[in-house]
Design an enzyme around this catalytic site. Structure first.
Site, PDB file in Angstrom:
ATOM      1  N   SER A 189       0.850  -1.198   0.000  1.00 39.08           N
ATOM      2  CA  SER A 189       0.000   0.000   0.000  1.00 39.08           C
ATOM      3  C   SER A 189       0.878   1.239   0.000  1.00 39.08           C
ATOM      4  O   SER A 189       2.031   1.197   0.429  1.00 39.08           O
ATOM      5  CB  SER A 189      -0.852   0.011   1.277  1.00 39.08           C
ATOM      6  OG  SER A 189      -1.491   1.268   1.433  1.00 39.08           O
ATOM      7  N   TYR A 202      -1.793  -0.961  10.586  1.00 38.34           N
ATOM      8  CA  TYR A 202      -1.931  -1.345   9.166  1.00 38.34           C
ATOM      9  C   TYR A 202      -0.707  -0.910   8.355  1.00 38.34           C
ATOM     10  O   TYR A 202      -0.129  -1.701   7.593  1.00 38.34           O
ATOM     11  CB  TYR A 202      -3.201  -0.707   8.612  1.00 38.34           C
ATOM     12  CG  TYR A 202      -3.423  -0.913   7.127  1.00 38.34           C
ATOM     13  CD1 TYR A 202      -3.974  -2.099   6.645  1.00 38.34           C
ATOM     14  CD2 TYR A 202      -3.105   0.086   6.204  1.00 38.34           C
ATOM     15  CE1 TYR A 202      -4.193  -2.279   5.283  1.00 38.34           C
ATOM     16  CE2 TYR A 202      -3.328  -0.094   4.845  1.00 38.34           C
ATOM     17  CZ  TYR A 202      -3.874  -1.273   4.388  1.00 38.34           C
ATOM     18  OH  TYR A 202      -4.090  -1.439   3.042  1.00 38.34           O
TER      19      TYR A 202
HETATM   20  P1  NAD Z   1     -11.662  -5.896   0.219  1.00 40.14           P
HETATM   21  O1  NAD Z   1     -12.340  -5.814   1.524  1.00 40.14           O
HETATM   22  O2  NAD Z   1     -12.519  -6.003  -0.981  1.00 40.14           O
HETATM   23  O3  NAD Z   1     -10.686  -7.152   0.185  1.00 40.14           O
HETATM   24  C1  NAD Z   1     -10.002  -7.608   1.305  1.00 40.14           C
HETATM   25  C2  NAD Z   1     -10.295  -9.090   1.438  1.00 40.14           C
HETATM   26  O4  NAD Z   1      -9.473  -9.631   2.462  1.00 40.14           O
HETATM   27  C3  NAD Z   1     -11.716  -9.390   1.862  1.00 40.14           C
HETATM   28  O5  NAD Z   1     -12.570  -9.550   0.766  1.00 40.14           O
HETATM   29  C4  NAD Z   1     -11.561 -10.697   2.625  1.00 40.14           C
HETATM   30  O6  NAD Z   1     -11.957 -11.792   1.829  1.00 40.14           O
HETATM   31  C5  NAD Z   1     -10.078 -10.812   2.889  1.00 40.14           C
HETATM   32  N1  NAD Z   1      -9.830 -11.035   4.306  1.00 40.14           N
HETATM   33  C6  NAD Z   1      -9.727 -10.106   5.293  1.00 40.14           C
HETATM   34  N2  NAD Z   1      -9.528 -10.733   6.472  1.00 40.14           N
HETATM   35  C7  NAD Z   1      -9.525 -12.058   6.215  1.00 40.14           C
HETATM   36  C8  NAD Z   1      -9.372 -13.221   7.031  1.00 40.14           C
HETATM   37  N3  NAD Z   1      -9.157 -13.125   8.352  1.00 40.14           N
HETATM   38  N4  NAD Z   1      -9.446 -14.432   6.424  1.00 40.14           N
HETATM   39  C9  NAD Z   1      -9.644 -14.547   5.096  1.00 40.14           C
HETATM   40  N5  NAD Z   1      -9.776 -13.486   4.276  1.00 40.14           N
HETATM   41  C10 NAD Z   1      -9.710 -12.261   4.843  1.00 40.14           C
HETATM   42  O7  NAD Z   1     -10.688  -4.665   0.121  1.00 40.14           O
HETATM   43  P2  NAD Z   1      -9.511  -4.272  -0.890  1.00 40.14           P
HETATM   44  O8  NAD Z   1      -9.316  -2.847  -0.679  1.00 40.14           O
HETATM   45  O9  NAD Z   1      -9.742  -4.793  -2.242  1.00 40.14           O
HETATM   46  O10 NAD Z   1      -8.252  -5.002  -0.253  1.00 40.14           O
HETATM   47  C11 NAD Z   1      -7.374  -5.847  -0.966  1.00 40.14           C
HETATM   48  C12 NAD Z   1      -5.938  -5.549  -0.581  1.00 40.14           C
HETATM   49  O11 NAD Z   1      -5.581  -4.272  -1.048  1.00 40.14           O
HETATM   50  C13 NAD Z   1      -5.671  -5.530   0.935  1.00 40.14           C
HETATM   51  O12 NAD Z   1      -4.444  -6.165   1.186  1.00 40.14           O
HETATM   52  C14 NAD Z   1      -5.565  -4.070   1.239  1.00 40.14           C
HETATM   53  O13 NAD Z   1      -4.766  -3.821   2.373  1.00 40.14           O
HETATM   54  C15 NAD Z   1      -4.905  -3.580  -0.025  1.00 40.14           C
HETATM   55  N6  NAD Z   1      -5.003  -2.147  -0.248  1.00 40.14           N
HETATM   56  C16 NAD Z   1      -6.219  -1.561  -0.403  1.00 40.14           C
HETATM   57  C17 NAD Z   1      -6.284  -0.194  -0.588  1.00 40.14           C
HETATM   58  C18 NAD Z   1      -7.591   0.512  -0.757  1.00 40.14           C
HETATM   59  O14 NAD Z   1      -7.593   1.746  -0.759  1.00 40.14           O
HETATM   60  N7  NAD Z   1      -8.711  -0.163  -0.892  1.00 40.14           N
HETATM   61  C19 NAD Z   1      -5.115   0.557  -0.625  1.00 40.14           C
HETATM   62  C20 NAD Z   1      -3.901  -0.074  -0.466  1.00 40.14           C
HETATM   63  C21 NAD Z   1      -3.849  -1.427  -0.285  1.00 40.14           C
END
Ligand code: NAD
Ligand code: MG
Length: 297
Positions: A189, A202
Site C-alpha cells: 500500500s 496497518y
Molecule cells: P476488500 O475488503 O474487498 O478485500 C479484502 C479481502 O481480504 C476481503 O474480501 C476478505 O476476503 C479478505 N480477508 C480479510 N480478512 C480475512 C481473514 N481473516 N481471512 C480470510 N480473508 C480475509 O478490500 P480491498 O481494498 O480490495 O483489499 C485488498 C488488498 O488491497 C488488501 O491487502 C488491502 O490492504 C490492499 N489495499 C487496499 C487499498 C484501498 O484503498 N482499498 C489501498 C492499499 C492497499
C-alpha cells in the site's frame, strides 16, 4: 465498447461512482456498497496473456482481489479465490464471472489468521486447479484508530496475522508446488511509504510486506520464481467502508491524489496481470505503485 485499451482522460474516469459517507459492519461486501465499485466486469478485455495458468487469489471475493480474479479469467487462467465465510454473496458473483469465461473457479471460504487453514487453503487450491503457478496475496485487514491507545492488542495481532503472517504461511505452503516461471504478487500500500496517523498498525504491516517481498524475491529468482508487489493508493472497496477510514472522510479521501479522485479496483487488475505474466520476466522484487500519482521512494 470502452475497455482498458480505449483512450480516456484519467481525471474524468468513473465520475458516475459516488464515494459518499457510509459504513458496513464486519468484513464489508461489494454487494453492500451504496455505489458499487468498478471491478472491470463490463470493461476488462483479455488478450490471452495468462493462458492455461493456475492462480490462487486471497480475498478474491471483492474489491481489488475480485478485479484481479475477473481479469485473470479473461486472460485465460483458472482461478481459486479465498474469502471469509460471511462474504459468500460476493464470492458467488466472482465465481459466476470466472465460469462465464469458460475457466475453472475454485471457491475456498475460511479465516487466514489460522495457520492450519492457510496450509489447507493452498492444498485445496492445488487440488481444485490441478496445480498452481500464480499466487496473489491480497487479503488484508485495515481498521482506523485515532490513537495508539485505541488499538487493542487483539486488533494489532489480527492485523499482523491477516496481512503478514498469512502471507508467510500461504507462500511457504505454496512454494513446493511452484515451478520455474511461477509468479508471486503481494499487496502492499501507499501506507507502507507514506503512513497515515490513524493507520499505525496497518501501515506497519504494509512496510513489512514490501521488505518480505524484496528479500524473498532475491532468494527465489535463481529458481525462476518471481516475487513482486503492487502498492495501491486509495481504492474504492468494501475495506474502506468497513472501518478502513472514518466514514465521514470517505468523500474526500481520493482528493489528496494528483488525479483528484479514488481509484477503482478495475484500474489495479492490469498491474497484477503484468506481474503474473511472462512479459515481466526481468522484473523482480519490484513494487508497482498504482496510486493516482502520489510520489513514492
Ligand atoms: P476488500 O475488503 O474487498 O478485500 C479484502 C479481502 O481480504 C476481503 O474480501 C476478505 O476476503 C479478505 N480477508 C480479510 N480478512 C480475512 C481473514 N481473516 N481471512 C480470510 N480473508 C480475509 O478490500 P480491498 O481494498 O480490495 O483489499 C485488498 C488488498 O488491497 C488488501 O491487502 C488491502 O490492504 C490492499 N489495499 C487496499 C487499498 C484501498 O484503498 N482499498 C489501498 C492499499 C492497499
Ligand atoms: Mg470481501
Amino acid at each position: 465498447m470502452t475497455d482498458q485499451y480505449t483512450l480516456q482522460d484519467p481525471t474524468k474516469m468513473f465520475a458516475d461512482i459516488d464515494t459518499k459517507a457510509q459504513y458496513q459492519e464486519g468484513a464489508g461486501l461489494d454487494a453492500n456498497l451504496d455505489d458499487t465499485a468498478d471491478r472491470g466486469e463490463k470493461s476488462y478485455r483479455g488478450t490471452g496473456r495468462l493462458t492455461g495458468r493456475k492462480a490462487l487469489i486471497t480475498g478474491g471475493d471483492s474489491g481489488i482481489g475480485a478485479a484481479v480474479a475477473i481479469a485473470y479469467a479473461r486472460e485465460g487462467a483458472d482461478v481459486a479465490i479465498s474469502y471469509l465465510p460471511e462474504e459468500e454473496t460476493d464470492a458467488k458473483r466472482v465465481v459466476e464471472l470466472i465460469e462465464a469465461e469458460g475457466r475453472t473457479a475454485v471457491a475456498i471460504p475460511g479465516d487466514i489468521v489460522d495457520a492450519a487453514f492457510c496450509r489447507d487453503l493452498v492444498a485445496q487450491a492445488v487440488d481444485g486447479l490441478g496445480g498452481l503457478d500464480i499466487l496473489v496475496n491480497n487479503a488484508g485487514k485495515q481498521q482506523f484508530r485515532e490513537t495508539l491507545d485505541e488499538i487493542s492488542d487483539e486488533q494489532f495481532d489480527e492485523t499482523f496475522k491477516t496481512n503478514v503472517y498469512a502471507m508467510f504461511w500461504i507462500t511457504k505452503a505454496a512454494l513446493p508446488h511452484l515451478g520455474a516461471g511461477s509468479t508471486i504478487i503481494n499487496t502492499s500500500s501507499i501506507q507502507g511509504y507514506s503512513p497515515s496517523e490513524m493507520l499505525v498498525d496497518y501501515a506497519t504491516t504494509k512496510a513489512s510486506i514490501n521488505a518480505f517481498s524484496k528479500a524473498l524475491a532475491q532468494q527465489l529468482a535463481p529458481k525462476g520464481i518471481r516475487v513482486n508487489v503492487v502498492a495501491p493508493g486509495p481504492i474504492w472497496t468494501p475495506l474502506q467502508t468497513a472501518g478502513g477510514q472514518p466514514p465521514e472522510k470517505l468523500p474526500d479521501v481520493g482528493e489528496q491524489t494528483p488525479l483528484g479522485r479514488w481509484g477503482q479496483p478495475a484500474e489495479l487488475a492490469p498491474a497484477y496481470v503484468f506481474l503474473a505474466s511472462p512479459e515481466s520476466s526481468y522484473v523482480i522484487g519490484e513494487t508497482l505503485n498504482v496510486n493516482g500519482g502520489m510520489p513514492t521512494p
